[in-house]
Design a protein around this motif. Structure first.
Motif, PDB file in Angstrom:
ATOM      1  N   GLU A 141      17.237  38.689  -1.480  1.00  7.40           N
ATOM      2  CA  GLU A 141      18.409  38.626  -0.603  1.00  7.40           C
ATOM      3  C   GLU A 141      18.482  37.311   0.159  1.00  7.40           C
ATOM      4  O   GLU A 141      19.582  36.824   0.460  1.00  7.40           O
ATOM      5  N   HIS A 142      17.337  36.748   0.482  1.00  6.07           N
ATOM      6  CA  HIS A 142      17.294  35.518   1.294  1.00  6.07           C
ATOM      7  C   HIS A 142      16.411  34.477   0.593  1.00  6.07           C
ATOM      8  O   HIS A 142      15.338  34.121   1.088  1.00  6.07           O
ATOM      9  N   PRO A 143      16.844  33.978  -0.572  1.00  5.88           N
ATOM     10  CA  PRO A 143      15.999  33.041  -1.325  1.00  5.88           C
ATOM     11  C   PRO A 143      15.812  31.721  -0.584  1.00  5.88           C
ATOM     12  O   PRO A 143      16.733  31.219   0.075  1.00  5.88           O
ATOM     13  N   HIS A 144      14.610  31.185  -0.705  1.00  7.70           N
ATOM     14  CA  HIS A 144      14.262  29.915  -0.060  1.00  7.70           C
ATOM     15  C   HIS A 144      15.102  28.770  -0.617  1.00  7.70           C
ATOM     16  O   HIS A 144      15.468  27.839   0.123  1.00  7.70           O
ATOM     17  N   ALA A 145      15.398  28.813  -1.921  1.00  9.99           N
ATOM     18  CA  ALA A 145      16.182  27.770  -2.580  1.00  9.99           C
ATOM     19  C   ALA A 145      16.691  28.321  -3.906  1.00  9.99           C
ATOM     20  O   ALA A 145      16.210  29.352  -4.399  1.00  9.99           O
ATOM     21  N   ALA A 146      17.647  27.614  -4.505  1.00  4.67           N
ATOM     22  CA  ALA A 146      18.209  28.069  -5.777  1.00  4.67           C
ATOM     23  C   ALA A 146      17.143  28.121  -6.871  1.00  4.67           C
ATOM     24  O   ALA A 146      17.104  29.051  -7.684  1.00  4.67           O
ATOM     25  N   TRP A 147      16.257  27.121  -6.892  1.00  9.85           N
ATOM     26  CA  TRP A 147      15.235  27.110  -7.943  1.00  9.85           C
ATOM     27  C   TRP A 147      14.236  28.238  -7.750  1.00  9.85           C
ATOM     28  O   TRP A 147      13.702  28.768  -8.739  1.00  9.85           O
ATOM     29  N   VAL A 148      13.980  28.641  -6.513  1.00  9.88           N
ATOM     30  CA  VAL A 148      13.091  29.775  -6.267  1.00  9.88           C
ATOM     31  C   VAL A 148      13.734  31.050  -6.807  1.00  9.88           C
ATOM     32  O   VAL A 148      13.069  31.873  -7.453  1.00  9.88           O
ATOM     33  N   LEU A 149      15.023  31.229  -6.560  1.00  7.94           N
ATOM     34  CA  LEU A 149      15.720  32.403  -7.087  1.00  7.94           C
ATOM     35  C   LEU A 149      15.695  32.407  -8.609  1.00  7.94           C
ATOM     36  O   LEU A 149      15.455  33.454  -9.234  1.00  7.94           O
ATOM     37  N   ALA A 150      15.923  31.255  -9.217  1.00 10.30           N
ATOM     38  CA  ALA A 150      15.910  31.172 -10.677  1.00 10.30           C
ATOM     39  C   ALA A 150      14.538  31.545 -11.237  1.00 10.30           C
ATOM     40  O   ALA A 150      14.429  32.310 -12.203  1.00 10.30           O
ATOM     41  N   ASP A 151      13.464  31.013 -10.637  1.00 13.31           N
ATOM     42  CA  ASP A 151      12.113  31.328 -11.109  1.00 13.31           C
ATOM     43  C   ASP A 151      11.776  32.795 -10.880  1.00 13.31           C
ATOM     44  O   ASP A 151      11.114  33.440 -11.715  1.00 13.31           O
ATOM     45  N   ALA A 152      12.227  33.342  -9.755  1.00 18.07           N
ATOM     46  CA  ALA A 152      11.978  34.761  -9.477  1.00 18.07           C
ATOM     47  C   ALA A 152      12.678  35.641 -10.499  1.00 18.07           C
ATOM     48  O   ALA A 152      12.126  36.659 -10.959  1.00 18.07           O
ATOM     49  N   LEU A 153      13.885  35.264 -10.897  1.00 20.23           N
ATOM     50  CA  LEU A 153      14.617  36.044 -11.896  1.00 20.23           C
ATOM     51  C   LEU A 153      13.967  35.946 -13.271  1.00 20.23           C
ATOM     52  O   LEU A 153      14.046  36.885 -14.064  1.00 20.23           O
TER      53      LEU A 153
ATOM     54  N   ILE B 115      24.593  34.025 -11.368  1.00 16.74           N
ATOM     55  CA  ILE B 115      25.377  34.431 -12.541  1.00 16.74           C
ATOM     56  C   ILE B 115      24.492  34.500 -13.780  1.00 16.74           C
ATOM     57  O   ILE B 115      24.636  35.403 -14.611  1.00 16.74           O
ATOM     58  N   ALA B 116      23.542  33.568 -13.896  1.00 15.95           N
ATOM     59  CA  ALA B 116      22.591  33.646 -15.012  1.00 15.95           C
ATOM     60  C   ALA B 116      21.782  34.936 -14.941  1.00 15.95           C
ATOM     61  O   ALA B 116      21.547  35.599 -15.965  1.00 15.95           O
ATOM     62  N   GLY B 117      21.352  35.309 -13.747  1.00 18.67           N
ATOM     63  CA  GLY B 117      20.605  36.553 -13.589  1.00 18.67           C
ATOM     64  C   GLY B 117      21.430  37.767 -13.943  1.00 18.67           C
ATOM     65  O   GLY B 117      20.946  38.698 -14.611  1.00 18.67           O
ATOM     66  N   LEU B 118      22.695  37.801 -13.523  1.00 13.07           N
ATOM     67  CA  LEU B 118      23.576  38.919 -13.869  1.00 13.07           C
ATOM     68  C   LEU B 118      23.787  39.005 -15.376  1.00 13.07           C
ATOM     69  O   LEU B 118      23.829  40.104 -15.948  1.00 13.07           O
ATOM     70  N   LEU B 119      23.923  37.858 -16.026  1.00 13.98           N
ATOM     71  CA  LEU B 119      24.093  37.839 -17.477  1.00 13.98           C
ATOM     72  C   LEU B 119      22.860  38.396 -18.177  1.00 13.98           C
ATOM     73  O   LEU B 119      22.959  39.225 -19.100  1.00 13.98           O
TER      74      LEU B 119
END
Length: 691
Positions: free
Chosen positions: A80-92, A134-138
């Motif tokens: 919900e509160h990602p540190h950065a976009a790349w952190v969210l991408a790696d987490a996904l 959006i990549a994660g939703l896909l």
């Protein structure tokens, strides 16, 4: 993050092996369960959210519900509160490859990612979160863990006036969504982005490329040559324009060269004598070959979307296309739509491989297994036209057909069918070719004539050929295969002789050899009837004696596989006077370039050391006057009652030089267990059991 936890993570990273770094830390590596629970929220709020998710995934089956709830609550907070976009991408990336995490977090993640995407596009949230969300939703939607309709509504609502940073990396995601869901509203959005002057040039180019691939997709799924050609011209126009304006778009240049080669057939048939079709084919193949070499090198170190890649299969598909075009230019007698269909089928292979997505299987028998999801393309017309062309050429050149007295007449029947009017729309195969579905699909309008006129054994042989040809190019969906293929190609790249046209010819051969091994490795002995009986226990003869399967059984099976998928008349059995000996199977795509597959059967354990000691010298000697690459296929007929090691352990590359100055020979060795016991008869070898 607290210093103790940060230090624990650094210590783990220092001592971890490559495999452990890939798998991520455990709770113990981070200081223990209690320490992680205490600091989980702080850890999830920073750049180490992906490590926390990996540690949770490792421990999901061993911690109690209360402990798990605390860890999952922290993980939700981090999403919900990602540190950065790349952190969210790696987490996904971690979430999308862990069945345990998906079971606990998928629904919450889908809601959270939708909120991130909506806020980013509306300008009320960080715009850089749009792409990973959006990549994660896909990915969640393709894996069956999210509502893809919600994603499509989100994407088709884009107006082009959203924050530039939110739109910059979306065209490829929109294109992939169109590949898999076929919502034409997505093409309208791509057109909007292509014509939005405020967007960066690279983003608009991405949209143009996706629209070109959409036109190619329409060509591949069309049901008649005229419509196919129309869409191909549209795709070529877009790709050529893109290449001229963006010299770094090697992908556009490669597809343009491929389509131009296909259109060389059709353009010349409409204007006979006005076009040098062989010259145009060779020029297109030259451009394609040079571009694919650059494209492979350029993308080797790029990992921006690891989940959108089937690198090994894509490289093999490009090589098959190049080899097909070279063969067509060499053998072309006159312009032919069917030759164009054959080449366009190889373009279809490239398209499918390059648009494949990594996902977790959701079927009951493979749940949790990481697989490759290929866009479903209903190209039945194109596939059948290509198969008809392959059958026509095989009947004229392949010894398995030419030796039969009816082969010439069947060849003429195929040619007459090619030149006759198209069958009525909606015609369904009846009983005329019952039991021969491949032939029925090609001859639905005159199957009765075929059945009554020709020897059933010849028709059965043609049916098996067509079945093998269709399977030989079908996407495997196997991530292990794709990774294995890529690793073998990377090893072959070390050779100074790994350059066109050799690299494409041997890649095409290696692809089919590896497919053969993967298909047969754990197949039942009745997979293809008597042809694959050698995979199971030998049967007693008339006197009740049991003899080991002969080497010829493996050789025949492999030969049939290769003959059905490689260019007709390029695969032969047992050529004499090659290095003063007799080869088992030879692939010769052009004069002077000969690749030998040496086939052996071994009654004792086929360890790597034993195989190299016994057979390497002979396999290498056949490369003395040609490219320094070969294949060694060994049927391991030893005692398999304890099972066999996995396929990655049974395929490797051997480097061998017979003098200090010789270019080292690279021999791909593949060991296939044969004569194996039925699964119910397997027993654990106690020497391999460790306390």
């Amino acid at each position: 993050m607290p210093q103790d936890l940060d230090q624990a993570l650094q210590d783990w990273a220092t001592r971890a092996t490559a495999e452990q770094l890939e798998a991520g830390p455990t709770l113990d590596d981070l200081g223990g369960l209690e320490a992680v629970i205490t600091e989980a929220t702080a850890m999830a709020s920073g750049p180490n959210l992906p490590y926390l998710l990996q540690a949770i995934a490792h421990a999901a089956d061993t911690i109690d519900d209360a402990q798990a709830d605390a860890l999952y609550a922290a993980a939700r907070h981090g999403l919900e509160h990602p540190h950065a976009a790349w952190v969210l991408a790696d987490a996904l990336d971690v979430l999308s490859t862990s069945p345990r995490l998906l079971g606990q977090l998928a629904q919450h993640a889908a809601r959270t990612l939708t909120q991130h995407a909506e806020a980013a596009l509306a300008g009320t949230g960080p715009p850089e979160l749009a792409q990973p969300a959006i990549a994660g939703l896909l990915r969640l939607g393709l894996a069956g863990h999210g509502n893809h309709r919600r994603l499509l509504l989100l994407l088709t609502d884009i107006s082009g006036t959203e924050p530039v940073e939110a739109l910059e990396r979306l065209p490829i995601l929109i294109g992939v969504a169109h590949d898999h869901y076929q919502d034409d509203g997505l093409l309208d959005i791509l057109t909007v982005l292509e014509n939005q002057p405020d967007l960066p040039s690279a983003t608009r180019a991405d949209a143009s490329f996706e629209l070109a691939l959409a036109a190619l997709h329409q060509a591949l799924t069309a049901a008649d040559p005229a419509t196919i050609e129309q869409h191909l011209h549209t795709a070529l126009m877009r790709l050529t324009t893109l290449d001229r304006g963006h010299e770094n778009r090697l992908d556009a240049r490669a597809y343009a060269a491929a389509i131009d080669a296909v259109l060389a057939f059709t353009d010349s048939s409409q204007h006979p004598g006005s076009i040098d079709v062989q010259g145009r084919l060779n020029a297109a193949a030259d451009r394609l070959e040079a571009t694919v070499t650059q494209l492979t090198a350029w993308t080797a170190g790029l990992h921006s979307l690891d989940w959108l890649s089937a690198r090994g299969s894509t490289r093999a598909a490009w090589s098959r296309l190049i080899v097909t075009l070279r063969g067509a230019a060499k053998d072309l007698a006159e312009p032919s739509w069917y030759a164009a269909a054959d080449a366009l089928n190889r373009v279809l292979d490239v398209y499918q491989a390059s648009r494949t997505v990594h996902s977790l299987a959701t079927t009951r028998d493979a749940v949790g297994l990481e697989v490759l999801l290929t866009p479903a393309i209903g190209a039945s017309f194109l596939r059948n036209e290509g198969l008809l062309h392959q059958l026509e050429r095989a009947l004229a050149t392949d010894p398995q057909f030419t030796d039969h007295p009816d082969a010439h007449a069947l060849h003429e029947a195929v040619q007459a069918h090619q030149n006759g009017p198209a069958p009525a729309e909606g015609v369904m195969p009846g009983k005329a070719l019952a039991g021969r579905p491949e032939l029925a699909a090609l001859f639905s309008d005159d199957g009765t004539t075929l059945r009554d006129k020709f020897d059933p054994q010849l028709l059965d042989r043609a049916e098996r050929y067509l079945h093998q040809a269709r399977r030989g190019y079908a996407p495997t969906g196997n991530l292990q295969f794709d990774t294995h293929m890529d690793e073998l190609l990377e090893r072959l790249e070390d050779s100074p002789s790994w350059m066109p046209p050799v690299l494409h010819q041997f890649t095409a051969l290696l692809d089919q050899f590896l497919r053969f091994l993967y298909d047969r490795f754990d197949a039942q002995a009745d997979r293809y009837g008597d042809r694959t009986a050698y995979l199971g226990p030998p049967k007693p003869d008339a006197k009740g004696k049991i003899h080991p399967w002969p080497e010829k059984a493996l050789q025949d099976d492999l030969l049939q596989q290769l003959s059905a998928v490689m260019t007709p008349d390029t695969v032969r059995r047992e050529l004499i006077d090659v290095a003063s000996g007799r080869t088992d199977i030879t692939y010769m795509p052009q004069p002077g370039n000969r690749y030998v597959i040496e086939v052996k059967r071994r009654l004792t354990a086929a360890t790597r050391e034993a195989v190299e000691r016994a057979y390497l010298a002979q396999a290498a000697v056949y490369t003395a006057t040609g490219p320094p690459f070969g294949i060694l296929a060994v049927g391991d007929h030893s005692d398999h009652r304890s099972g066999s090691s996995d396929i990655e352990d049974r395929v490797w590359i051997i480097q061998h030089a017979r003098s200090p100055t010789e270019v080292p020979r690279l021999i791909v060795a593949g060991v296939l267990p044969i004569g194996r016991a039925t699964p119910s008869a397997l027993r654990v070898d106690r020497s391999t059991v460790h306390p």
